[in-house]
Each structure stands twice: as C-alpha cells, then as structure tokens.
Design a protein around this motif. Structure first.
Motif, short mmCIF file in Angstrom:
data_model
loop_
_atom_site.label_atom_id
_atom_site.label_comp_id
_atom_site.label_asym_id
_atom_site.label_seq_id
_atom_site.Cartn_x
_atom_site.Cartn_y
_atom_site.Cartn_z
N VAL A 126 34.43 -72.28 -15.78
CA VAL A 126 34.18 -72.63 -17.18
C VAL A 126 33.37 -73.92 -17.27
O VAL A 126 32.44 -74.05 -18.09
CB VAL A 126 35.52 -72.77 -17.93
CG1 VAL A 126 35.30 -73.33 -19.33
CG2 VAL A 126 36.21 -71.42 -18.02
N ASP A 129 29.79 -73.25 -16.24
CA ASP A 129 29.07 -72.39 -17.18
C ASP A 129 28.48 -73.18 -18.34
O ASP A 129 27.67 -72.65 -19.10
CB ASP A 129 30.04 -71.32 -17.71
CG ASP A 129 29.32 -70.27 -18.53
OD1 ASP A 129 28.32 -69.71 -18.04
OD2 ASP A 129 29.75 -70.01 -19.67
N LEU A 213 31.42 -64.87 -16.59
CA LEU A 213 31.08 -65.67 -17.77
C LEU A 213 29.61 -65.55 -18.14
O LEU A 213 29.25 -65.61 -19.32
CB LEU A 213 31.44 -67.13 -17.51
CG LEU A 213 32.94 -67.46 -17.44
CD1 LEU A 213 33.15 -68.90 -16.99
CD2 LEU A 213 33.61 -67.23 -18.79
N VAL A 216 29.00 -62.56 -20.50
CA VAL A 216 29.58 -62.54 -21.84
C VAL A 216 28.48 -62.72 -22.88
O VAL A 216 27.62 -63.60 -22.75
CB VAL A 216 30.65 -63.64 -21.99
CG1 VAL A 216 31.19 -63.68 -23.42
CG2 VAL A 216 31.79 -63.42 -21.00
N LYS A 221 30.57 -65.59 -28.95
CA LYS A 221 30.99 -67.00 -29.09
C LYS A 221 30.47 -67.60 -30.39
O LYS A 221 31.17 -68.36 -31.06
CB LYS A 221 30.48 -67.80 -27.89
CG LYS A 221 31.01 -67.32 -26.54
CD LYS A 221 30.43 -68.16 -25.41
CE LYS A 221 30.91 -67.67 -24.06
NZ LYS A 221 30.36 -68.47 -22.93
N THR A 234 38.30 -69.78 -28.84
CA THR A 234 37.20 -68.91 -28.47
C THR A 234 37.35 -68.37 -27.06
O THR A 234 37.11 -67.19 -26.79
CB THR A 234 35.86 -69.66 -28.59
OG1 THR A 234 35.71 -70.14 -29.93
CG2 THR A 234 34.69 -68.76 -28.22
N PHE A 235 37.81 -69.24 -26.15
CA PHE A 235 37.98 -68.80 -24.76
C PHE A 235 39.14 -67.82 -24.64
O PHE A 235 39.01 -66.78 -23.98
CB PHE A 235 38.22 -70.00 -23.86
CG PHE A 235 38.48 -69.63 -22.43
CD1 PHE A 235 37.43 -69.26 -21.59
CD2 PHE A 235 39.77 -69.63 -21.93
CE1 PHE A 235 37.68 -68.90 -20.28
CE2 PHE A 235 40.02 -69.28 -20.62
CZ PHE A 235 38.98 -68.91 -19.79
N THR A 239 36.47 -64.85 -24.98
CA THR A 239 35.88 -64.82 -23.64
C THR A 239 36.81 -64.20 -22.61
O THR A 239 36.40 -63.31 -21.85
CB THR A 239 35.51 -66.25 -23.21
OG1 THR A 239 34.66 -66.83 -24.20
CG2 THR A 239 34.80 -66.23 -21.88
#
Length: 325
Positions: A126, A129, A213, A216, A221, A234-235, A239
């Motif tokens: 994460v 990313d 990731l 996605v 998002k 959001t995660f 996600t």
C-alpha cells in the motif's frame, strides 16, 4: 442484365464479385485454420511440458502414496516390498514421538507466516503504491531476500544470532554478559528461525499485493472519495474486496511455503532440538540412517493432506460466498 440473370444463364458477372467470391463462412474457416507446421509446434509446446510434469510430479507423487502402504528399506527390487496396509499411519500417530512436535511446529510456522509477513507485505504494498520517491529502489531492496535460497538465509541469520559475536546480541548489549543463545535454546529457536523465514517471505507477499493494487480501477477510488469515504474506508470497502484473487494466491503460496520449510532449519541444526518439522522427518526416514521408505512416504502423504485441507477449505468458503452473492 442483372446478377441473378447472369448466374442463371451461366455468364460471369461483369464486376466479378457475385459469381466468383466464396461464401463468407468459407473465408472465416480458412483464416482460423492453423497450418500443419503450427499445429506441430503447438503440440510440442503443450505436450513436452505436460509430459515432463507428469513424469516428475505426478508419477513420484502417486508412487509415494503407494509406498506409504508398504514396508521397504529401499534395498532390492520391487519384489522385496512388503505391503502392510495402514500400519505405517497407525505407527506414526501412536508410536513416533517426533511426529506430534513436528506437526505442532509446522502449524505454528503456518500461522506465523499467515499473520506477520502477510500483514507486513500488504502494508508495504500500500505504501509503495502511492508513488513514493525512490519507490523502485525500496521495492527491489524489500524483494531481494526472496531471491536468496532458504539455506543462504539460514546462514545469514546464523551470523546475526551468534551468541558472542552476533549482531543482535551486540545491539542488545548482552554479547559480553549472559548472551542469549537464540538458535540453541529450544524454547526460542523456533521463533528466531521464523523471523528469518518471515524476512524472506514478506518481499514476495508485497510483490503479489503490489501487482494486485496496480490492477484496481482508479475510478472506484475516485467514486469512493466523492462519496466522502476516508482513505481507510476506501481501502477496506473498495480496494481490499477487489484483491480477493490475490488473497487466494497469497494463501496458497504461504501454505506451501510453511509446510515445505526445510532448508533453513536443516542449516541451523538439522531440524532437531526444538526445530523438528514434518519435512525434516520425511528426509530423515527416506534418505537418513533409518531408511524407512514406507514411513517417510506416509509422512509425505500426511503433509500433502494437511496442505490440501487448508487450501480446499478456504477455496470452498470463498466460492460458496460468491454463489450466495
């Protein structure tokens, strides 16, 4: 004269299109048909790897399952094999004192790898990313331990865990006064080796999640941000559910990695004194001094069933939830 009249009278169409053009379905069939040379190449590309896989994976696996019902020391031909049915499995569960500690250590190994490297790998993925500066450098440095073999990882961490001259005891300030024997103490050596295994496995998990990731859709998002969702929401709600295929891959890889662990403990102390694992018992019984092929094969089958049990149970739960949805 019309095209129909020309066709009926046997005369060619002046444009040469209606009478001479083949039907569309014939052109399609010719375009999709593979030449004989391409069929041969395709057959070789599919056939040779399949044959190698069957010869070197399935045949030994089925042979090991068959030998688990036998009593054989590996000397002589197949006519010297004595078939004993399920006696090897009964003896392993009731008369083999090293089996239950090894099974417990394997389960601890599995739970540890499922928790620590998975969470750490996801967190690192994460962070990377988010397009950090020098992100490629960090990614390469974190993945570097995965390139090393487990035997080399065990050797490196042996140097770190040295009682008098090791890095860890010197950092803790205990190298001169009562140094901790990290690999010699059976109460802590399993967890010390697990830290080394997790150090190697975290980079691989990070790379798997980072690839997930990247796939996605950014529009998801953006839509969550427009609805007022925080970064954490959001995660967790957008996600992470999209990463379900990656979670399955991580689970399968981690189960296989945990149950086949062998090199690192064998380098440390040959899988003894608190580091007994099922893979070590398989090796000791098949190619060790005892040379009990039947016992070693039965242990390998037990190891296979444990790994399949975890993987099949998880996949069954995942697919059942998808059917309900």
């Amino acid at each position: 004269m019309t095209a129909v009249q020309d066709k009926a009278s046997g005369q060619a169409d002046p444009g040469g299109t209606a009478a001479t053009s083949p039907p569309p379905y014939r052109r399609t069939r010719r375009a999709t048909a593979l030449p004989s040379g391409d069929k041969l190449v395709l057959g070789l590309m599919l056939g040779i790897p399949s044959l190698v896989h069957v010869l070197f994976v399935w045949v030994p696996a089925l042979g090991s399952i068959a030998l688990s019902f036998s009593s054989w020391d590996g000397i002589g031909g197949f006519e010297d094999i004595e078939w004993v049915g399920f006696q090897n499995y009964v003896d392993i569960f009731t008369r083999y004192p090293r089996f239950w500690p090894a099974l417990q250590h394997n389960l601890i190994w599995l739970v540890f790898l499922l928790v620590l490297p998975t969470v750490a790998g996801l967190l690192l993925a994460v962070l990377l990313d988010r397009q950090l500066r020098f992100g490629r450098l960090y990614q390469s440095a974190l993945y570097l331990p995965m390139v090393l073999s487990l035997a080399l990882v065990g050797f490196i961490w042996q140097l770190i865990y040295q009682p008098e001259q090791g890095l860890l005891n010197n950092l803790l300030g205990t190298a001169d006064d009562h140094p901790t024997n990290w690999l010699g103490d059976p109460d802590i050596n399993l967890y010390a080796v697990l830290v080394a295994a997790a150090w190697r496995h975290t980079g691989y998990v990070m790379l798997l999640y980072l690839a997930g990731l990247k796939s996605v859709d950014p529009a998801l998002k953006e839509a969550a941000a427009l609805d007022g969702a925080s970064a954490f929401q959001t995660f967790t709600r957008v996600t992470f559910p999209v990463l379900k295929p990656v979670n399955i891959v991580v689970l399968v890889v981690t189960v296989i990695e945990a149950l086949r662990a062998f090199d690192i403990v064998y380098v440390v102390n040959k899988g003894r004194n608190g580091l007994e694992l099922l893979s070590v018992l398989v090796t000791d019984n098949i190619i060790g001094e005892s040379s009990r092929i039947g016992w070693g094969s039965a242990l390998a089958v037990v190891l296979l069933l444990i790994s399949l049990g975890f993987i099949i149970t998880y996949l069954f739960q995942v697919f059942r939830k998808e059917e309900r949805a």
